[in-house]
Design a protein around this motif. Structure first.
Motif, PDB file in Angstrom:
ATOM      1  N   GLY A   1      -4.539   2.186   4.497  1.00 14.99           N
ATOM      2  CA  GLY A   1      -3.620   1.143   4.043  1.00 14.99           C
ATOM      3  C   GLY A   1      -2.721   1.644   2.930  1.00 14.99           C
ATOM      4  N   ALA A   2      -3.290   2.416   2.004  1.00 15.35           N
ATOM      5  CA  ALA A   2      -2.475   3.006   0.937  1.00 15.35           C
ATOM      6  C   ALA A   2      -1.431   3.948   1.519  1.00 15.35           C
ATOM      7  CB  ALA A   2      -3.379   3.758  -0.042  1.00 15.35           C
ATOM      8  N   LEU A   3      -1.815   4.724   2.546  1.00 12.82           N
ATOM      9  CA  LEU A   3      -0.849   5.604   3.212  1.00 12.82           C
ATOM     10  C   LEU A   3       0.252   4.787   3.873  1.00 12.82           C
ATOM     11  CD1 LEU A   3       0.118   8.338   4.314  1.00 12.82           C
ATOM     12  CD2 LEU A   3      -1.499   8.040   6.219  1.00 12.82           C
ATOM     13  N   ALA A   4      -0.126   3.679   4.542  1.00 13.20           N
ATOM     14  CA  ALA A   4       0.872   2.833   5.203  1.00 13.20           C
ATOM     15  C   ALA A   4       1.873   2.267   4.197  1.00 13.20           C
ATOM     16  CB  ALA A   4       0.176   1.695   5.957  1.00 13.20           C
ATOM     17  N   VAL A   5       1.391   1.845   3.032  1.00 17.94           N
ATOM     18  CA  VAL A   5       2.277   1.306   1.991  1.00 17.94           C
ATOM     19  C   VAL A   5       3.154   2.421   1.427  1.00 17.94           C
ATOM     20  CG1 VAL A   5       2.360   0.168  -0.257  1.00 17.94           C
ATOM     21  CG2 VAL A   5       0.672  -0.549   1.425  1.00 17.94           C
ATOM     22  N   PHE A   6       2.621   3.632   1.353  1.00 16.04           N
ATOM     23  CA  PHE A   6       3.371   4.771   0.831  1.00 16.04           C
ATOM     24  C   PHE A   6       4.482   5.198   1.795  1.00 16.04           C
ATOM     25  CE2 PHE A   6       3.389   9.319  -0.820  1.00 16.04           C
ATOM     26  CZ  PHE A   6       3.964   8.966  -2.025  1.00 16.04           C
ATOM     27  N   ILE A   7       4.361   4.785   3.050  1.00 17.62           N
ATOM     28  CA  ILE A   7       5.410   5.069   4.032  1.00 17.62           C
ATOM     29  C   ILE A   7       6.458   3.957   4.039  1.00 17.62           C
ATOM     30  CG2 ILE A   7       5.902   5.335   6.509  1.00 17.62           C
ATOM     31  CD1 ILE A   7       3.089   6.585   6.745  1.00 17.62           C
ATOM     32  N   ARG A   8       5.994   2.717   4.028  1.00 20.25           N
ATOM     33  CA  ARG A   8       6.908   1.564   3.986  1.00 20.25           C
ATOM     34  C   ARG A   8       6.228   0.453   3.206  1.00 20.25           C
ATOM     35  NH1 ARG A   8       9.480  -0.584   9.503  1.00 20.25           N
ATOM     36  NH2 ARG A   8      10.730   1.304   9.242  1.00 20.25           N
ATOM     37  N   GLN A   9       6.875  -0.035   2.169  1.00 22.83           N
ATOM     38  CA  GLN A   9       6.222  -0.929   1.225  1.00 22.83           C
ATOM     39  C   GLN A   9       5.836  -2.282   1.814  1.00 22.83           C
ATOM     40  OE1 GLN A   9       9.297   0.388   1.307  1.00 22.83           O
ATOM     41  NE2 GLN A   9      10.484  -0.342  -0.426  1.00 22.83           N
ATOM     42  N   THR A  10       6.562  -2.767   2.824  1.00 21.11           N
ATOM     43  CA  THR A  10       6.195  -4.048   3.424  1.00 21.11           C
ATOM     44  C   THR A  10       4.861  -3.989   4.160  1.00 21.11           C
ATOM     45  OG1 THR A  10       7.571  -3.476   5.340  1.00 21.11           O
ATOM     46  CG2 THR A  10       8.557  -4.888   3.651  1.00 21.11           C
ATOM     47  N   ASN A  11       4.351  -2.784   4.367  1.00 21.81           N
ATOM     48  CA  ASN A  11       3.039  -2.656   5.012  1.00 21.81           C
ATOM     49  C   ASN A  11       1.915  -3.180   4.134  1.00 21.81           C
ATOM     50  OD1 ASN A  11       4.001  -1.572   7.412  1.00 21.81           O
ATOM     51  ND2 ASN A  11       3.789   0.539   6.722  1.00 21.81           N
ATOM     52  N   VAL A  12       2.203  -3.488   2.878  1.00 21.09           N
ATOM     53  CA  VAL A  12       1.178  -4.105   2.038  1.00 21.09           C
ATOM     54  C   VAL A  12       0.758  -5.450   2.630  1.00 21.09           C
ATOM     55  CG1 VAL A  12       2.779  -5.335   0.482  1.00 21.09           C
ATOM     56  CG2 VAL A  12       0.523  -4.579  -0.346  1.00 21.09           C
ATOM     57  N   ILE A  13       1.692  -6.132   3.289  1.00 27.24           N
ATOM     58  CA  ILE A  13       1.349  -7.400   3.939  1.00 27.24           C
ATOM     59  C   ILE A  13       0.388  -7.159   5.089  1.00 27.24           C
ATOM     60  CG2 ILE A  13       2.259  -9.408   5.158  1.00 27.24           C
ATOM     61  CD1 ILE A  13       3.035  -9.304   2.219  1.00 27.24           C
ATOM     62  N   TRP A  14       0.641  -6.122   5.874  1.00 32.09           N
ATOM     63  CA  TRP A  14      -0.253  -5.838   7.013  1.00 32.09           C
ATOM     64  C   TRP A  14      -1.587  -5.312   6.517  1.00 32.09           C
ATOM     65  CZ3 TRP A  14       1.131  -8.629  10.641  1.00 32.09           C
ATOM     66  CH2 TRP A  14       2.475  -8.846  10.924  1.00 32.09           C
ATOM     67  N   MET A  15      -1.624  -4.666   5.376  1.00 38.30           N
ATOM     68  CA  MET A  15      -2.906  -4.276   4.801  1.00 38.30           C
ATOM     69  C   MET A  15      -3.715  -5.516   4.435  1.00 38.30           C
ATOM     70  SD  MET A  15      -3.801  -2.225   1.301  1.00 38.30           S
ATOM     71  CE  MET A  15      -3.537  -3.755   0.401  1.00 38.30           C
ATOM     72  N   LEU A  16      -3.053  -6.510   3.844  1.00 39.35           N
ATOM     73  CA  LEU A  16      -3.742  -7.759   3.508  1.00 39.35           C
ATOM     74  C   LEU A  16      -4.187  -8.495   4.767  1.00 39.35           C
ATOM     75  CD1 LEU A  16      -1.482  -9.070   0.593  1.00 39.35           C
ATOM     76  CD2 LEU A  16      -3.732  -7.983   0.429  1.00 39.35           C
ATOM     77  N   PHE A  17      -3.350  -8.459   5.813  1.00 34.60           N
ATOM     78  CA  PHE A  17      -3.730  -9.070   7.084  1.00 34.60           C
ATOM     79  C   PHE A  17      -4.981  -8.410   7.649  1.00 34.60           C
ATOM     80  CE2 PHE A  17      -3.453  -8.569  11.734  1.00 34.60           C
ATOM     81  CZ  PHE A  17      -3.598  -9.894  12.130  1.00 34.60           C
ATOM     82  N   VAL A  18      -5.003  -7.084   7.649  1.00 31.88           N
ATOM     83  CA  VAL A  18      -6.166  -6.354   8.158  1.00 31.88           C
ATOM     84  C   VAL A  18      -7.404  -6.675   7.323  1.00 31.88           C
ATOM     85  CG1 VAL A  18      -7.155  -4.034   8.398  1.00 31.88           C
ATOM     86  CG2 VAL A  18      -4.854  -4.507   9.242  1.00 31.88           C
ATOM     87  N   ALA A  19      -7.250  -6.704   5.994  1.00 28.77           N
ATOM     88  CA  ALA A  19      -8.379  -7.024   5.123  1.00 28.77           C
ATOM     89  C   ALA A  19      -8.890  -8.436   5.381  1.00 28.77           C
ATOM     90  CB  ALA A  19      -7.966  -6.860   3.662  1.00 28.77           C
ATOM     91  N   CYS A  20      -7.974  -9.394   5.574  1.00 30.78           N
ATOM     92  CA  CYS A  20      -8.380 -10.784   5.848  1.00 30.78           C
ATOM     93  C   CYS A  20      -9.130 -10.904   7.169  1.00 30.78           C
ATOM     94  CB  CYS A  20      -7.147 -11.691   5.850  1.00 30.78           C
ATOM     95  SG  CYS A  20      -6.483 -12.052   4.222  1.00 30.78           S
ATOM     96  N   THR A  21      -8.597 -10.280   8.211  1.00 31.18           N
ATOM     97  CA  THR A  21      -9.279 -10.344   9.508  1.00 31.18           C
ATOM     98  C   THR A  21     -10.628  -9.635   9.446  1.00 31.18           C
ATOM     99  OG1 THR A  21      -8.065  -8.376  10.260  1.00 31.18           O
ATOM    100  CG2 THR A  21      -7.147 -10.528  10.817  1.00 31.18           C
ATOM    101  N   GLY A  22     -10.678  -8.519   8.699  1.00 34.18           N
ATOM    102  CA  GLY A  22     -11.953  -7.828   8.532  1.00 34.18           C
ATOM    103  C   GLY A  22     -12.962  -8.687   7.796  1.00 34.18           C
ATOM    104  N   ALA A  23     -12.521  -9.384   6.748  1.00 33.40           N
ATOM    105  CA  ALA A  23     -13.418 -10.262   5.997  1.00 33.40           C
ATOM    106  C   ALA A  23     -13.892 -11.425   6.849  1.00 33.40           C
ATOM    107  CB  ALA A  23     -12.699 -10.775   4.743  1.00 33.40           C
ATOM    108  N   ILE A  24     -12.999 -11.981   7.667  1.00 32.26           N
ATOM    109  CA  ILE A  24     -13.391 -13.078   8.553  1.00 32.26           C
ATOM    110  C   ILE A  24     -14.446 -12.605   9.547  1.00 32.26           C
ATOM    111  CG2 ILE A  24     -12.572 -14.586  10.411  1.00 32.26           C
ATOM    112  CD1 ILE A  24      -9.887 -14.750   8.877  1.00 32.26           C
ATOM    113  N   ASN A  25     -14.220 -11.455  10.164  1.00 32.46           N
ATOM    114  CA  ASN A  25     -15.210 -10.912  11.095  1.00 32.46           C
ATOM    115  C   ASN A  25     -16.527 -10.604  10.387  1.00 32.46           C
ATOM    116  OD1 ASN A  25     -13.336 -11.043  13.140  1.00 32.46           O
ATOM    117  ND2 ASN A  25     -12.780  -8.882  13.043  1.00 32.46           N
ATOM    118  N   PHE A  26     -16.440 -10.118   9.153  1.00 32.87           N
ATOM    119  CA  PHE A  26     -17.635  -9.813   8.370  1.00 32.87           C
ATOM    120  C   PHE A  26     -18.438 -11.081   8.100  1.00 32.87           C
ATOM    121  CE2 PHE A  26     -19.864  -9.126   4.367  1.00 32.87           C
ATOM    122  CZ  PHE A  26     -20.467  -7.892   4.577  1.00 32.87           C
ATOM    123  N   LEU A  27     -17.741 -12.148   7.721  1.00 26.45           N
ATOM    124  CA  LEU A  27     -18.424 -13.404   7.410  1.00 26.45           C
ATOM    125  C   LEU A  27     -18.997 -14.071   8.652  1.00 26.45           C
ATOM    126  CD1 LEU A  27     -15.893 -14.877   4.817  1.00 26.45           C
ATOM    127  CD2 LEU A  27     -18.223 -14.104   4.334  1.00 26.45           C
TER     128      LEU A  27
END
Length: 523
Positions: free
Chosen positions: A186-212
């Motif tokens: 995710g840090a690499l994705a943001v380092f390539i294009r800054q709007t990818n921080v949103i997709w990092m948060l999306f991935v983290a949210c979906t991961g947390a939902i699946n975890f719960l």
């Protein structure tokens, strides 16, 4: 790292090899053709390629103020050139490392990343649908790899393909519960294009939902005595996310099926009876409260990346690096409407058929009156968005090299009423997309996906089809299209569009009166 993310298995390896071979079969010859007809940097390449060449010379303090994205692409290019150095040295001696950072070599990196993207798509597909036939998974992956906008920018030195590759790798690592690796990607994705921080948060949210909502997770139940913890009963569900929240009523043909279904309902928590969004939220909230430290431990690295990004934005004074005046944040709510129609058209065999329209109408009629209220809300939101928040960026109006220039002039501004006439199509597209996702995804997943797409698209004042690529990938991967005919028709559609756009780019150049040089049509 790749082994950890991708997993193992001879059958999967064969599938990956087949995908890589098929994608390479068009990437290699078309890259050669593009470099033959367009040897000089074109469009945004005039910024990216000289900047990468400065890095190749070791001049890391040099920076073009017109570049808006972080330097992640250029560091990847350095690694790419370094990997090619032994082979290139055998073919032709180079006077210096900088000589190898030519336009052709830098473009070739995106060709390699396109192949990696296809392998990541294959792994995500087979992970989300473990029962999917490997031959079908290969064909589906090839169709997705042909998605026109992603396909076209494979052959130019833009940030798009690298951005997609980093986001897909991040998502695959999260699906496989390698959360630390996912946050690093995710840090690499943001380092390539800054709007990818949103997709990092999306991935983290979906991961947390699946975890719960994992089947073996302890369930948190609200009863008369307060909150208590008990072992949850694993429910079967036809959705890709673990089936905690939805026990869908199914028609049964015999008394035994009815009795079995009734017993399973009686033995489950009251929180699992409803598929409503409120019930999903409440279930997740109660589990999150009791598992907050475990969630923080697992997903804390994502928060560290987010904190670093926020610190950078505060220091920089803007989310973009250069050309800040032309890329200021604007309330462009119409953008989310454009995305729905463009994406639905990209999946036209699924969404724009008479059968699909009939199914959607029957579903809305069966769920009345709430479905009518939702439809009216979507229509009203669409009309308000295009009336008050439809932005015509100066770049859009002036640059006739982009297809969006012609779509804006010939379609959306053909008549003053046209932007309102298109609103029902936007509404239909969103309703069809959400209806299709609702068959296999939780309501909370659909909401998070919509919010992430809106957060990426609405602040962008410029209409760019490139901005739709990552949400399109997430959408098509999670739609779980089972109709082979739809996949086949989409493949044909993509091939036709790709052939047209590449022929126009290579063989229909034109000149501007006010500026020297050859101009070409581009997405």
């Amino acid at each position: 790292m790749w082994t950890i993310i991708a997993g193992s298995g001879s059958c999967k390896e064969m599938g990956r090899m087949a995908v890589a071979a098929m994608v390479s079969s068009w990437v290699i010859p078309i890259i050669i053709m593009v470099n033959r007809f367009v040897p000089e940097p074109y469009m945004d390449e005039i910024f990216h390629i000289p900047q990468a060449q400065q890095y190749c010379k070791g001049n890391f303090k040099s920076w073009d103020p017109m570049i808006t994205t972080p330097p992640g692409l250029y560091y990847l290019s350095l690694a790419h050139v370094a990997s090619l150095f032994p082979g290139m040295w055998c073919v032709q001696a180079a006077s210096s490392v900088s000589d190898m950072c030519s336009t052709a070599v830098l473009r070739s990196m995106n060709g390699i990343l396109a192949v990696i993207c296809s392998i990541l798509v294959y792994d995500i597909l087979t992970h989300l649908r473990p029962g999917l036939d490997k031959r079908k998974a290969t064909l589906y992956t090839v169709v997705i790899a042909l998605y026109p906008v992603h396909w076209f920018f494979t052959f130019l030195y833009y940030t798009d393909v690298a951005s997609v590759a980093a986001v897909l790798a991040m998502y695959l690592a999260c699906l496989k519960k390698h959360y630390l690796i996912s946050s690093m990607l995710g840090a690499l994705a943001v380092f390539i294009r800054q709007t990818n921080v949103i997709w990092m948060l999306f991935v983290a949210c979906t991961g947390a939902i699946n975890f719960l909502l994992a089947p073996n997770r302890k369930d948190i139940q609200l009863n008369d005595a307060g909150l208590s913890i008990r072992k949850s009963i694993q429910l079967t569900d036809n959705r890709s996310v673990p089936g905690y929240l939805n026990l869908r009523k199914r028609k049964s043909s015999g008394a035994m099926n009815v009795a079995s279904h009734s017993m399973s309902v009686m033995n489950t928590s009251s929180l699992t009876h409803s598929s409503g969004l409120f019930d999903e939220f409440s279930t997740i909230f109660f589990r999150l409260w009791h598992l907050k430290w475990e969630i923080l431990l697992q997903f804390g690295p994502f928060l560290l990346v987010l904190l670093a990004f926020v610190t950078f934005v505060l220091w920089n004074g803007s989310i973009v690096l250069g050309a800040k005046e032309a890329h200021s944040i604007s309330p462009h709510f119409a953008q989310i409407m454009y995305f729905s129609l463009v994406t639905a058209l990209a999946m036209a065999p699924l969404h724009f058929t008479l059968g699909r329209a009939k199914v959607l109408c029957r579903t809305l009629w069966r769920m009345r009156p709430m479905s009518f209220i939702k439809g009216l809300v979507v229509l009203l939101a669409g009309f308000l968005a295009v009336h008050f928040f439809s932005i015509a960026h100066p770049y859009l109006l002036a640059d006739n090299r982009h297809y969006t220039f012609y779509v804006w002039r010939k379609v959306m501004r053909a008549h003053w009423s046209m932007k309102y006439i298109l609103v029902p199509f936007y509404a239909y597209s969103w309703l069809s997309i959400c209806s299709n996702l609702g068959k296999v995804q939780k309501n909370i997943w659909i909401l998070v996906f919509f919010c992430a797409s809106a957060a990426v698209l609405i602040p962008a004042p410029l209409i760019e089809f490139r901005y739709f690529t990552i949400p399109f990938f997430f959408l098509i991967l999670h739609s779980q299209i089972k109709d082979d005919k739809s996949w086949f028709l989409m493949g044909i559609l993509y091939i036709v569009v790709n052939t047209f756009t590449m022929l126009m780019f290579l063989f229909r150049p034109f000149h501007w009166d006010h500026e020297p040089g050859i101009q070409r049509f581009i997405w």
